[in-house]
Scaffold this active site. Sequence first.
Site, PDB file in Angstrom:
ATOM      1  N   ASP A  37      33.895  34.100  35.206  1.00  7.38           N
ATOM      2  CA  ASP A  37      33.653  32.706  34.843  1.00  7.38           C
ATOM      3  C   ASP A  37      32.551  32.103  35.712  1.00  7.38           C
ATOM      4  O   ASP A  37      31.703  31.353  35.227  1.00  7.38           O
ATOM      5  CB  ASP A  37      34.943  31.903  34.988  1.00  7.38           C
ATOM      6  CG  ASP A  37      36.089  32.535  34.212  1.00  7.38           C
ATOM      7  OD1 ASP A  37      35.937  32.707  33.000  1.00  7.38           O
ATOM      8  OD2 ASP A  37      37.110  32.877  34.828  1.00  7.38           O
ATOM      9  N   HIS A  65      42.263  31.486  35.015  1.00  8.99           N
ATOM     10  CA  HIS A  65      41.287  32.181  34.170  1.00  8.99           C
ATOM     11  C   HIS A  65      41.757  32.049  32.722  1.00  8.99           C
ATOM     12  O   HIS A  65      42.360  32.944  32.148  1.00  8.99           O
ATOM     13  CB  HIS A  65      41.166  33.653  34.572  1.00  8.99           C
ATOM     14  CG  HIS A  65      40.274  34.437  33.641  1.00  8.99           C
ATOM     15  ND1 HIS A  65      38.944  34.130  33.479  1.00  8.99           N
ATOM     16  CD2 HIS A  65      40.530  35.483  32.825  1.00  8.99           C
ATOM     17  CE1 HIS A  65      38.421  34.978  32.591  1.00  8.99           C
ATOM     18  NE2 HIS A  65      39.367  35.793  32.178  1.00  8.99           N
TER      19      HIS A  65
END
Length: 328
Positions: free
Chosen positions: A159, A187
Amino acid sequence: MSEPIRVVVTGAAGQIAYSLLYIIANGEVFGKDQKLVLTLLDIPPMMGVLEGVVMELHDCAFPLLTEVIPTADPAVAFKDVSAAFLVGAMPRREGMERKDLLSANVKIFKVQGEALNNHAKKDVKVLVVGNPANTNALICSHFAPSIPKENFTAMTRLDQNRARAQIAQRLGTDISNVKNLIIWGNHSATQYPDAANGTANGKPVTDLVEASYLQSDFVTTVQKRGAAVIAARKMSSAMSAAKAAADHIRDWWHGTESGRFVSMGVVSDGSYGIPKDIVFSFPVEIKNKQWKIVQGLKLDSFARSKLDITTKELLEEKEEAMAVCNGN
């Protein structure tokens, strides 16, 4: 050349591992002078495919790779390992409720946690890649009580890499010039990509990019990038996930540069008001193979609202997962 270290990769016959194993065996994670023994764990039906992966590893003729051990036995896979890439997990299928996904993964990560507890080195560095990564890391740690909680981490580096790429593209600059973007929380689609403390070309990102973008399209693009890849590729992120896993362990192994921090899902110690004992992505600095949460960063009301959302999700996941653990 130093003595070989043992490294395990689970889900080793899968797409992510196919990219990851090359990076590890080529010396890009543990160093160009560190010999390796790779143990590759997968389920029995995948042993034929895994044998092909082993053939390819041999055929690459990696100077650092002294041995490759394919196995379906966790006791063999985790024996004396110094680092563990836990890639294999039950993927979320269409129509599957989150509690069903967590239940399936509790079974997997209970077995792997117990194997780590009984067979791995006590200073083993564990990275959980398989989703839901944060809560899977928590489960794994729960079943490995003899290994410090700090040694279990979840991957949010993908990410962070995605966030850096978005800013670099928007500014038309090299990605190496974009630093200290942060992923907070889970996440998942509730994560908060934060550019408020980041820099680009040595200047604050907030001075270079309009706030309206940083609080809207930037956040949602990073949150939904995995889904966008699946929609385009018809398969999940593999190459970029492997690169991020390698980045995560490399920095954990060798440390971060002074003034640079990276995002890792780690067990919360209460920093930034986050409840203790959930695996939450924080900015960390790493020295001597030990991570430390970066303190004193400012979070405005918008950021706080986003952290509240992702914290709520992680607390719900923990409650559901622990209920399954206690029921086993």
